[in-house]
Design a protein around this motif. Sequence first.
Motif, PDB file in Angstrom:
ATOM      1  N   SER A 479      49.540  50.265  50.810  1.00 24.77           N
ATOM      2  CA  SER A 479      49.547  50.070  49.357  1.00 24.77           C
ATOM      3  C   SER A 479      48.135  50.060  48.800  1.00 24.77           C
ATOM      4  N   LEU A 480      48.027  50.470  47.544  1.00 23.16           N
ATOM      5  CA  LEU A 480      46.769  50.358  46.803  1.00 23.16           C
ATOM      6  C   LEU A 480      46.801  49.063  46.009  1.00 23.16           C
ATOM      7  N   LEU A 481      45.700  48.319  46.068  1.00 22.47           N
ATOM      8  CA  LEU A 481      45.644  47.017  45.400  1.00 22.47           C
ATOM      9  C   LEU A 481      44.833  47.104  44.119  1.00 22.47           C
ATOM     10  N   GLY A 482      45.248  46.282  43.184  1.00 20.79           N
ATOM     11  CA  GLY A 482      44.503  46.136  41.954  1.00 20.79           C
ATOM     12  C   GLY A 482      44.266  44.667  41.660  1.00 20.79           C
ATOM     13  N   GLN A 483      43.431  44.415  40.668  1.00 17.66           N
ATOM     14  CA  GLN A 483      43.060  43.032  40.342  1.00 17.66           C
ATOM     15  C   GLN A 483      43.899  42.505  39.185  1.00 17.66           C
ATOM     16  N   ILE A 484      44.405  41.256  39.352  1.00 21.88           N
ATOM     17  CA  ILE A 484      45.048  40.572  38.241  1.00 21.88           C
ATOM     18  C   ILE A 484      43.938  40.093  37.309  1.00 21.88           C
ATOM     19  N   PRO A 485      43.965  40.468  36.042  1.00 20.39           N
ATOM     20  CA  PRO A 485      42.857  40.171  35.122  1.00 20.39           C
ATOM     21  C   PRO A 485      42.461  38.688  35.127  1.00 20.39           C
ATOM     22  N   ILE A 489      42.467  37.535  42.401  1.00 18.13           N
ATOM     23  CA  ILE A 489      43.689  37.843  43.150  1.00 18.13           C
ATOM     24  C   ILE A 489      43.964  39.341  43.062  1.00 18.13           C
ATOM     25  N   TYR A 490      44.264  39.943  44.229  1.00 19.22           N
ATOM     26  CA  TYR A 490      44.559  41.371  44.305  1.00 19.22           C
ATOM     27  C   TYR A 490      45.991  41.554  44.810  1.00 19.22           C
ATOM     28  N   ARG A 491      46.730  42.401  44.137  1.00 21.80           N
ATOM     29  CA  ARG A 491      48.123  42.667  44.485  1.00 21.80           C
ATOM     30  C   ARG A 491      48.382  44.174  44.377  1.00 21.80           C
ATOM     31  N   PRO A 492      49.453  44.678  45.037  1.00 23.20           N
ATOM     32  CA  PRO A 492      49.786  46.104  44.922  1.00 23.20           C
ATOM     33  C   PRO A 492      49.962  46.503  43.462  1.00 23.20           C
ATOM     34  N   LEU A 493      49.500  47.701  43.141  1.00 22.81           N
ATOM     35  CA  LEU A 493      49.502  48.155  41.752  1.00 22.81           C
ATOM     36  C   LEU A 493      50.907  48.225  41.161  1.00 22.81           C
ATOM     37  N   ASN A 494      51.909  48.427  42.017  1.00 22.36           N
ATOM     38  CA  ASN A 494      53.275  48.569  41.506  1.00 22.36           C
ATOM     39  C   ASN A 494      54.064  47.262  41.546  1.00 22.36           C
ATOM     40  N   GLN A 498      50.578  43.591  34.980  1.00 22.93           N
ATOM     41  CA  GLN A 498      49.210  43.283  34.553  1.00 22.93           C
ATOM     42  C   GLN A 498      48.141  43.706  35.569  1.00 22.93           C
ATOM     43  N   VAL A 499      48.548  44.119  36.754  1.00 19.37           N
ATOM     44  CA  VAL A 499      47.554  44.490  37.767  1.00 19.37           C
ATOM     45  C   VAL A 499      46.813  45.747  37.331  1.00 19.37           C
ATOM     46  N   LYS A 500      45.476  45.698  37.407  1.00 20.11           N
ATOM     47  CA  LYS A 500      44.645  46.827  36.978  1.00 20.11           C
ATOM     48  C   LYS A 500      43.795  47.341  38.139  1.00 20.11           C
ATOM     49  N   LYS A 501      43.602  48.661  38.172  1.00 23.57           N
ATOM     50  CA  LYS A 501      42.721  49.247  39.170  1.00 23.57           C
ATOM     51  C   LYS A 501      41.290  48.821  38.919  1.00 23.57           C
ATOM     52  N   VAL A 502      40.548  48.634  40.007  1.00 22.27           N
ATOM     53  CA  VAL A 502      39.123  48.315  39.892  1.00 22.27           C
ATOM     54  C   VAL A 502      38.381  49.620  39.646  1.00 22.27           C
ATOM     55  N   VAL A 505      36.499  51.964  42.426  1.00 17.58           N
ATOM     56  CA  VAL A 505      36.724  51.363  43.747  1.00 17.58           C
ATOM     57  C   VAL A 505      38.198  51.539  44.120  1.00 17.58           C
ATOM     58  N   VAL A 506      38.442  51.962  45.366  1.00 19.20           N
ATOM     59  CA  VAL A 506      39.802  52.071  45.887  1.00 19.20           C
ATOM     60  C   VAL A 506      40.013  50.949  46.905  1.00 19.20           C
ATOM     61  N   VAL A 507      40.970  50.084  46.628  1.00 13.92           N
ATOM     62  CA  VAL A 507      41.301  48.989  47.548  1.00 13.92           C
ATOM     63  C   VAL A 507      42.610  49.360  48.235  1.00 13.92           C
ATOM     64  N   PHE A 508      42.515  49.654  49.524  1.00 15.32           N
ATOM     65  CA  PHE A 508      43.656  50.155  50.294  1.00 15.32           C
ATOM     66  C   PHE A 508      44.018  49.133  51.369  1.00 15.32           C
ATOM     67  N   ARG A 509      45.311  48.821  51.489  1.00 18.51           N
ATOM     68  CA  ARG A 509      45.743  47.811  52.463  1.00 18.51           C
ATOM     69  C   ARG A 509      46.838  48.370  53.362  1.00 18.51           C
ATOM     70  N   SER A 510      46.729  48.006  54.660  1.00 17.18           N
ATOM     71  CA  SER A 510      47.775  48.327  55.631  1.00 17.18           C
ATOM     72  C   SER A 510      48.314  47.025  56.204  1.00 17.18           C
ATOM     73  N   SER A 511      49.630  46.945  56.384  1.00 17.70           N
ATOM     74  CA  SER A 511      50.239  45.721  56.912  1.00 17.70           C
ATOM     75  C   SER A 511      50.064  45.587  58.415  1.00 17.70           C
ATOM     76  N   ALA A 512      49.572  46.640  59.085  1.00 18.08           N
ATOM     77  CA  ALA A 512      49.381  46.601  60.537  1.00 18.08           C
ATOM     78  C   ALA A 512      47.901  46.691  60.871  1.00 18.08           C
ATOM     79  N   THR A 513      47.546  46.155  62.031  1.00 16.42           N
ATOM     80  CA  THR A 513      46.168  46.242  62.506  1.00 16.42           C
ATOM     81  C   THR A 513      45.833  47.685  62.836  1.00 16.42           C
TER      82      THR A 513
END
Length: 531
Positions: A479-485, A489-494, A498-502, A505-513
């Motif tokens: 998922s791509l994360l964005g910032q809650i204004p 706190i960063y949460r998936p954009l979808n 209210q979540v906005k892209k930074v 900057v691309v904030v990318f998260r994977s649930s696995a190592t």
Amino acid sequence: MAERRRVDYSVHRDVMHKETVDNVFNPIHNTTTVREKVQKSVRAKKCLVGSVPVVSWLPRYSFRENILGDIISGISVGIMHLPQGMAYAILASVPAVYGLYSSFYPVLVYFIFGTSKHISVGTYAVMSVMIGGVTERLAPDSAFSVFDNVTGEAIINTTLRDVERVKVAAAVTFLSGIFQVLLGLVQFGFVVMYLSEPLVRGYTTGAAIHVIVSQLKYTFGISPTRFSGPLALIYTVLEICSLLPKTNLGTLVVSAVSIVCLILAKELNAYLGKRLPVPIPVELLGVRIYSFMDLQPPALPKVSLFSQVIGDAFAISVVGYGLAISLGRIFALKYGYKVDSNQELIAFGLSNTFGGIFQCFAISCSMSRSMVQVSTGGRSQVAGALSAVVILVITMWIGQLFEDLPKAMLAAIIYVNLQGIMKQFMDIPALWRSNRIDMVVWIVTFVLTVLLNPDIGLAASIAFSLLTVIFRTQLPTYSLLGQIPDTDIYRPLNSYEQVKKVPDVVVFRSSATLYFANAEMYQEALGRKVL
């Protein structure tokens, strides 16, 4: 909230090799002083104390606060050890008295080296049935069959058979203890992390089915053929069904009445638990011990058997440790102390090693006895040591007051003590709601254990559990994360409106190592998300 200012940074550092660093910054060449040697000696002493935990906790033991509860708990658990030890010896296919030896020697060793304050160490159904599989395989009845000139029939020399089976049980127990000690010395306690709770509970439930089936011959008074290898349990059940017309009705009635009485007594104990200082020893009232001898003298196990039991010994060492550390961690978390996983390996290893020398069979810990130890006020390992003293008194002084060994009654005791394990079937709907992969691990472990026997089933279950770990790393959530204004706190954009892209900057998260097996998938997912 004040508006954040963007600041540009430019960092420049020279690349320096180790030789350059040594020339510029003058490394210090350490020399050991007398003071440092003394400090090192003190650390070695602390390490020794850590290896023998009783040296550290016993001097700080509070008699005023703990001794009464430990005494009551020790007596209660010691009384439980008697019928359970005898019953589980039957599972291990050795004379019942060796169940009492296994409830005495290893418990004292654990008192010295163990770190759990609440588990009741001693005989356990799952361990006993695994030992029984080895003893019956290497010392079958057919090997001790002799011709009786009077009756003209073949009879079994049970005396010689039991002597050989005790040697087999002692050898596999001694060797499993050696494995546990070695694993503890190399800090292999982390292996317990691969024995997940669904795996352990599914395994113990499957092993309990083996225990129940093994006791049906005593309940119905029949003599089925012994099967071994994969699907042995299925063949045994079919054999028992074919022999049901030959059921001994007297034996069946004794077993059925015993089961009903034991269940009612346990329910009464649970209902009156807060009013009774100790549980009613109903199991003890139903058991009569046949003539006991003095305690066994030490003797080295039969080394020639090691090559034949090495695989079984390793499986038993892992199962026994896994069951004990799982239960020990539950109590440690509840009562706010730490259980050292590596030290527990050493403690159980030494318990089994010394136990093997004194002709005991492999031990672990019992859920039912541990619950009684806790509910009656046990607060330390002293309760376990006192339970061993109770067994010693019974074995040395009052054992001769009892006669005969009612196997139907002992089978009933085994059935009733497996109630808690059989209730673990309720894990399935709970796991369906919480984690379906864990539910699959539970079910597959149970099925493999039932079909392939406890030893092979454990190996196959661990392999399957590891495959699920790999499976989870191969199907992660990206998922791509964005910032809650106005927050950090960063949460998936979808996920939130209210979540906005930074910006930029691309904030990318994977649930696995991230590791080599999923690195390419990670790169592809990142490319898809960015584009």
